[in-house]
Design a protein around this motif. Structure first.
Motif, mmCIF file in Angstrom:
data_model
loop_
_atom_site.group_PDB
_atom_site.id
_atom_site.type_symbol
_atom_site.label_atom_id
_atom_site.label_comp_id
_atom_site.label_asym_id
_atom_site.label_seq_id
_atom_site.Cartn_x
_atom_site.Cartn_y
_atom_site.Cartn_z
ATOM 1 N N UNK A 216 26.556 -35.729 -68.132
ATOM 2 C CA UNK A 216 25.394 -36.609 -68.150
ATOM 3 C C UNK A 216 25.285 -37.257 -69.523
ATOM 4 N N UNK A 217 26.013 -38.357 -69.700
ATOM 5 C CA UNK A 217 26.002 -39.066 -70.974
ATOM 6 C C UNK A 217 25.957 -40.570 -70.736
ATOM 7 N N UNK A 218 25.872 -41.327 -71.801
ATOM 8 C CA UNK A 218 25.741 -42.785 -71.699
ATOM 9 C C UNK A 218 26.936 -43.416 -71.001
ATOM 10 N N UNK A 237 18.386 -41.937 -48.490
ATOM 11 C CA UNK A 237 19.582 -41.901 -49.338
ATOM 12 C C UNK A 237 19.316 -40.944 -50.487
ATOM 13 N N UNK A 238 20.091 -39.869 -50.531
ATOM 14 C CA UNK A 238 19.934 -38.828 -51.540
ATOM 15 C C UNK A 238 21.100 -38.884 -52.528
ATOM 16 N N UNK A 239 20.837 -38.477 -53.755
ATOM 17 C CA UNK A 239 21.834 -38.599 -54.829
ATOM 18 C C UNK A 239 22.018 -37.245 -55.516
ATOM 19 N N UNK A 240 23.230 -36.701 -55.428
ATOM 20 C CA UNK A 240 23.576 -35.452 -56.097
ATOM 21 C C UNK A 240 24.258 -35.751 -57.425
ATOM 22 N N UNK A 241 23.728 -35.196 -58.502
ATOM 23 C CA UNK A 241 24.317 -35.357 -59.833
ATOM 24 C C UNK A 241 24.858 -34.004 -60.276
ATOM 25 N N UNK A 251 17.291 -38.835 -67.700
ATOM 26 C CA UNK A 251 17.562 -39.322 -66.350
ATOM 27 C C UNK A 251 16.530 -38.801 -65.350
ATOM 28 N N UNK A 252 16.118 -37.542 -65.512
ATOM 29 C CA UNK A 252 15.114 -36.973 -64.611
ATOM 30 C C UNK A 252 13.784 -37.710 -64.762
ATOM 31 N N UNK A 259 10.002 -43.564 -59.095
ATOM 32 C CA UNK A 259 9.587 -43.164 -57.759
ATOM 33 C C UNK A 259 10.668 -42.578 -56.884
ATOM 34 N N UNK A 260 11.809 -42.189 -57.489
ATOM 35 C CA UNK A 260 12.904 -41.602 -56.694
ATOM 36 C C UNK A 260 13.233 -40.181 -57.162
ATOM 37 N N UNK A 261 12.268 -39.554 -57.821
ATOM 38 C CA UNK A 261 12.496 -38.200 -58.323
ATOM 39 C C UNK A 261 12.881 -37.214 -57.246
ATOM 40 N N UNK A 262 12.349 -37.407 -56.021
ATOM 41 C CA UNK A 262 12.662 -36.495 -54.920
ATOM 42 C C UNK A 262 14.037 -36.770 -54.309
ATOM 43 N N UNK A 263 14.616 -37.922 -54.638
ATOM 44 C CA UNK A 263 15.929 -38.279 -54.070
ATOM 45 C C UNK A 263 17.095 -37.910 -54.990
ATOM 46 N N UNK A 264 16.814 -37.651 -56.250
ATOM 47 C CA UNK A 264 17.867 -37.361 -57.229
ATOM 48 C C UNK A 264 17.876 -35.858 -57.507
ATOM 49 N N UNK A 265 19.010 -35.238 -57.272
ATOM 50 C CA UNK A 265 19.132 -33.783 -57.388
ATOM 51 C C UNK A 265 20.079 -33.441 -58.541
#
Length: 382
Positions: A216-218, A237-241, A251-252, A259-265
């Motif tokens: 998790x970097x630039x 649409x869900x996003x796994x990091x 990023x969190x 408004x997509x905090x629940x979609x990004x894991x």
């Protein structure tokens, strides 16, 4: 006795890229030593570094702490690392040094020149490339150009770097090796219960799942995907990091504010990456710079479609509209269009995934090991 030094700036570079090389060298009769910074800078967890040390001990590989910094401009620390490696080289009289990473490459080649030791340098993607910031060209290009004269064999892992090194640099030999090799069987043989795995992750069976794997970097540029998700307004649409890094909190917070905090894991470092690839539908890889990305090759091996930035390395692997979609690294609207297209068309995803499974065969560990073994065999002739 044949003895060599595997040198890298951080432990993760040994763990992720060089364990097959170490085992290959031992098969060839070398006593292998490893030197890197085990204490800081690694993208591995502390537990993973301990596992690496345990594995090296089991292989009877001696390893040494070198106080590398990842910042090439920290000259005092660079000098300290140089002296540490020089001490090792004088003590153990290595047949050759194989060095990795910009800092490892600088120190390894200077030590090789000082001690008259043969040096192989693997460039995992030069920091200067088409479209790179001017600052990168001003800092890194002159260093690599100068040190190439102290390089017996320069290994490049993508076609752009190979052509530039052949034309512009002064290494005795320049070789093209397409990556570090992928254990194709390991990934393709894994069977999973997708529904069960999705339940573990808190994701619905019918959701479209994106996945990115990397620090998790630039440079990895995950924020462009988060911005695209926010504009799409598609909660299905869900996003796994997958990965750790200094930008996790940033990023969190961005995902939450958009408004997509629940979609990004944020899944952190994982040992079940192959299962996660097979749980997902689309691999997204928006990096600003790459050498020849292992994560992208792993995703291809698992047979999923990819959306990737059209930068060096990625373009070696992805042919636009054939086995994936190439986009501009920084245009979130390009990612919006690509995500929607693949999310809405399962047949296109399937076809691209099938092509990936075919293309990746030439990047297999077996093929790469044959090339590397030949390079190691010829080091005395360089």
């Amino acid at each position: 006795m044949k003895r060599m030094l595997m040198l890298a700036s951080v432990a993760s570079m040994i763990d992720q890229f060089n364990m097959p090389n170490i085992e290959l060298l031992q098969e060839m009769g070398y006593e292998v030593h490893v030197a890197c910074n085990f204490e800081k800078g690694s993208t591995c967890t502390d537990e993973k570094v301990l596992e690496l040390k345990k594995k090296l001990k089991q292989l009877h590989v001696r390893f040494f702490q070198i106080d590398f910094e990842r910042n090439v401009m920290k000259l005092n620390q660079d000098l300290k690392a140089y002296k540490q490696v020089l001490k090792l080289a004088r003590k153990y009289q290595y047949t050759f040094i194989h060095c990795h990473s910009p800092i490892g490459g600088v120190v390894g080649r200077l030590v090789g020149h000082k001690t008259n030791t043969k040096v192989i340098y693997t460039a995992h993607g030069f920091h200067f490339y088409k479209g790179a910031p001017v600052q990168n060209w001003l800092i890194y290009y002159p260093i690599e150009k100068f040190l190439s004269r102290y390089t017996d064999i320069l290994i490049t892992i993508n076609k752009e770097d190979y052509q530039r090194a052949k034309k512009k640099f002064d290494a005795k030999k320049v070789e093209y090796v397409p990556g570090v090799g992928i254990n194709i069987k390991k990934f393709q043989d894994i069977k999973i219960d997708r529904e069960r795995k999705r339940r573990e992750l808190g994701i619905k069976t019918e959701d479209t799942v994106l996945i990115s794997v990397g620090e998790l970097n630039k440079n990895k540029n995950h924020e462009v995907i988060i911005k695209a998700l926010a504009k799409l307004q598609r909660p299905d649409i869900q996003y796994l990091l997958v990965g750790k890094g200094s930008l996790k909190e940033y990023l969190a917070e961005m995902a939450k504010n958009l408004g997509v905090g629940e979609q990004v894991h944020f899944l952190g470092f994982r040992n079940d990456v192959a299962e996660l690839y097979k749980t997902a539908d689309i691999f997204v890889f928006p990096s600003k710079r790459e050498g020849l990305p292992v994560a992208l090759m792993e995703a291809m091996t698992c047979g999923i479609a990819s959306i990737a930035s059209g930068v060096r390395g990625n373009t070696d692997l992805i042919k636009n509209e054939f086995n994936g979609i190439l986009t501009s690294p920084n245009r979130s609207e390009d990612y919006e269009k690509a995500i929607i297209r693949l999310a809405n068309n399962k047949q296109v995803r399937k076809k691209m995934g099938e092509e990936n499974s075919k293309i990746i065969q030439k990047y297999s560990s077996d093929n790469i090991n044959k090339i590397i073994k030949n390079i190691y065999s010829n080091i005395k002739e360089s």
